[in-house]
Design a protein around this motif. Structure first.
Motif, short mmCIF file in Angstrom:
data_model
loop_
_atom_site.label_atom_id
_atom_site.label_comp_id
_atom_site.label_asym_id
_atom_site.label_seq_id
_atom_site.Cartn_x
_atom_site.Cartn_y
_atom_site.Cartn_z
N UNK A 406 0.67 -1.44 0.33
CA UNK A 406 -0.34 -0.30 0.47
C UNK A 406 1.18 1.37 -0.46
N UNK A 407 0.56 2.16 -1.01
CA UNK A 407 0.95 3.50 -0.62
C UNK A 407 0.60 4.47 0.69
N UNK A 408 1.74 5.36 0.60
CA UNK A 408 0.75 5.95 2.15
C UNK A 408 -0.10 6.58 2.08
N UNK A 409 -0.65 7.07 1.28
CA UNK A 409 -1.53 8.15 1.10
C UNK A 409 -2.88 6.72 1.44
N UNK A 410 -2.65 5.48 1.33
CA UNK A 410 -3.84 4.29 1.42
C UNK A 410 -3.21 3.68 2.80
N UNK A 411 -2.47 4.44 3.52
CA UNK A 411 -1.94 4.05 4.58
C UNK A 411 -1.02 2.45 5.02
N UNK A 412 0.42 3.38 3.81
CA UNK A 412 1.19 2.24 4.12
C UNK A 412 1.94 3.01 4.30
N UNK A 413 3.68 2.46 4.25
CA UNK A 413 4.29 2.72 4.99
C UNK A 413 5.01 4.36 4.49
N UNK A 414 5.64 4.92 5.00
CA UNK A 414 6.50 6.33 4.61
C UNK A 414 7.26 6.50 4.14
N UNK A 415 7.81 6.88 3.09
CA UNK A 415 9.11 6.34 2.42
C UNK A 415 9.45 7.88 2.07
N UNK A 416 8.97 8.70 1.53
CA UNK A 416 9.71 10.28 1.34
C UNK A 416 10.37 11.30 2.39
N UNK A 417 10.91 11.87 2.18
CA UNK A 417 12.03 12.84 2.71
C UNK A 417 11.66 13.90 3.22
N UNK A 418 9.92 14.23 3.14
CA UNK A 418 9.68 15.92 2.99
C UNK A 418 8.89 15.38 5.15
N UNK A 419 8.67 14.50 4.88
CA UNK A 419 8.45 14.85 6.66
C UNK A 419 8.43 14.77 7.90
N UNK A 420 9.99 14.22 7.63
CA UNK A 420 10.85 15.32 8.61
C UNK A 420 11.07 16.49 8.59
N UNK A 421 11.33 16.77 7.49
CA UNK A 421 11.60 18.68 7.44
C UNK A 421 9.99 19.47 7.65
N UNK A 422 9.16 18.12 7.27
CA UNK A 422 7.51 19.09 7.98
C UNK A 422 7.33 19.21 9.00
#
Length: 541
Positions: A406-422
């Protein structure tokens, strides 16, 4: 199938109790008491009180039986709607918002459910993070019920409430890791790939991919809603607000085309079950204008029903694809947008007079559609643009998985790099303000803050080597250079007041933070307005 005991955990979900003395004083018969009798419960403020009662199982209890309860504290009386939870069990739920001794009495045309009474004591909150539901404040911002500031830095996990336990656990871990404090979640299901899915109505005849079939739109599947409630409590425990999307256009079972009677029936049932959870927001729809079977009067009706049926007045919004809803309507508490045209924030604030959340600013990811392949740098940039425009934003992510994960938008694993910056930006905002950042409209470089107290500049794509900052003359300020993507801060020596020239790194996407250090004794505000546009560029915006 998941059973009701999945939701019976934590301080927020508590079994109801009835006082024999109160029942006797009210001349209620013993047959009106729940099957179990306990000492009077203590429920924390904004916790969840629940009372359950046995009742009829014949016919259609969802449609044929009505149950309400009146909760009373001194001169106040709050009426809530109960619901049928299957297997002969009826429930009423209540979120007490004030300390003291509450009593309740049930009301129903059905004798077995009518006239039950009971009581509990509402005590001060003890659960970490329990500040009550979120509401609006200072016209353009949010706060918790107890006055604690709340700044939404959210994400999108549409399927979180009904996906597999494994996917939900991965999603929740990601939200906690990067400190998201709101998530957009669908109440109605959307397809999750191959195989059967748990559905909100009694359903027969799906194909091998779980699509199609027949829905019994007057009989709910309690197990579905019990799963939703379990997930709401998971989010609540993590101090994450659940922006609950009530309708959407992405289904394989015809739920978007149910008709007005079934729509309203579902809406009232969902509110009766879920409104007592303090972390609930109501999003009437996601991309409402893509649901072609509904008219604007339908959406207005859904708002009115939600407002009338929810005794706690949770936040209410609606999300669009192309046609922006008129958020000035009185039942909207805030605007929810699918745009990233932050430059229109000032005119929208003037038109709506409410907080604005850009709930879909496209997605960090690698899909072939333009909306789903932002870089982490661009997602971070859009959050900063929202912040200095005095509005808020929500994150989203869609990366393709070769294994079908599942992609993150459908409740999966977070793989991007913007999260910590947010998360860094959220921590910065929470550190520098308790009232929210308001845009300095018309400023030469984008900036927001509190007049004479705080100014946060974001240079965006510009890369000046120096700039004369027009600071107030009535105070002295500290100055800090910020790299939003590297998440670094460089304090500058000394203090500053009035027109202040600073040397800058001549790199794009940098920020400068000015914070008041002290007042300038005897200073008077300048007789002329500090220039927002340098003298050598007259009239430039």
């Amino acid at each position: 199938m998941l059973r009701r005991d999945l939701i019976r955990f934590g301080a927020a979900s508590v079994a109801a109790t009835l006082q024999p003395a109160l029942l006797s004083a009210a001349n209620k018969s013993a047959s009106k008491s729940p099957s179990r009798s306990k000492p009077e419960e203590s429920i924390e403020q904004w916790g969840l009180f629940e009372a359950s009662f046995p009742g009829p199982t014949t016919g259609n209890p969802f449609k044929d039986i009505t149950l309400k309860a009146t909760f009373t504290l001194e001169h106040r009386a709050v009426q809530v709607t109960g619901f049928y939870d299957g297997e002969g069990t009826y429930r009423v739920r209540f979120m007490p918002d004030a300390l003291g001794h509450w009593t309740f009495e049930t009301h129903s045309p059905t004798a077995e459910l009518n006239g039950h009474t009971g009581a509990f004591v509402c005590t001060a909150p003890t659960t970490p993070g329990n500040h009550g539901p979120v509401t609006t404040t200072r016209q353009y911002h949010f706060q918790y019920a107890d006055g604690t500031p709340y700044f939404p830095f959210g994400t999108t996990t549409y399927a979180y409430l009904f996906t597999s336990d494994q996917a939900a656990a991965a999603s929740l871990a990601g939200m906690k890791e990067v400190h998201f404090n709101k998530s957009r979640v669908c109440v109605m299901p959307k397809p999750l790939g191959k195989g059967e899915q748990i559905l909100p109505f009694v359903h027969t005849g799906s194909d091998s991919n779980g699509r199609g079939g027949t829905n019994d739109l007057i009989r709910f599947n309690p197990a579905y809603f019990q799963l939703v409630e379990k997930r709401l409590l998971e989010l609540q425990k993590a101090n994450i607000e659940a922006d609950c999307i009530l309708f959407h256009p992405y289904d394989g079972w015809g739920f978007k085309n149910m008709g007005a009677e079934a729509d309203d029936f579902y809406l009232r049932y969902a509110i009766a079950r879920l409104s007592a959870y303090r972390n609930v927001w109501w999003a009437i729809a996601n991309e409402y204008d893509l649901v072609k079977t509904k008219t604007m009067s339908d959406w207005d009706r859904f708002f009115r029903i939600t407002q009338a049926e929810d005794p706690y007045s949770h936040l209410r919004s609606i999300h669009h694809s192309r046609v922006i809803y008129d958020h000035s309507k009185p039942w909207c508490t805030h605007a929810s947008l699918q745009t990233y045209d932050f430059e229109k924030s000032a005119s929208r604030r003037e038109a709506w007079g409410k907080p604005i959340v850009h709930d879909e600013i496209q997605y960090e990811g690698d899909v072939d559609r333009r909306w789903g392949n932002l870089s982490a740098e661009e997602m971070t940039r859009r959050f900063w643009l929202a912040t200095v425009r005095g509005v808020y934003a929500s994150h989203g992510e869609v990366f393709i998985s070769e294994t079908g994960e599942s992609s993150w938008s459908d409740a999966g694993r977070l793989r991007g790099e913007s999260g910590p910056r947010i998360a860094y930006l959220r921590a910065l905002v929470e550190r520098i303000t308790k009232v929210g950042l308001n845009e300095y409209e018309g400023a030469y470089y984008l900036s927001a803050g509190t007049p004479n107290e705080l100014i946060l500049y974001y240079m965006d794509t510009h890369r000046p080597a120096r700039y004369d900052f027009p600071l107030p003359t009535t105070a002295t300020f500290s100055a800090t250079l910020i790299d939003p993507f590297a998440m670094t801060e460089t304090p500058l020596p000394g203090t500053y007041s009035g027109k202040t020239r600073l040397s800058l790194p001549s790199k794009p996407y940098r920020a400068v933070l000015f914070q008041k250090v002290s007042d300038v004794k005897g200073a008077k505000p300048a007789t002329t307005k500090q220039p927002l546009v340098p003298d050598n560029e007259p009239g430039e915006l």
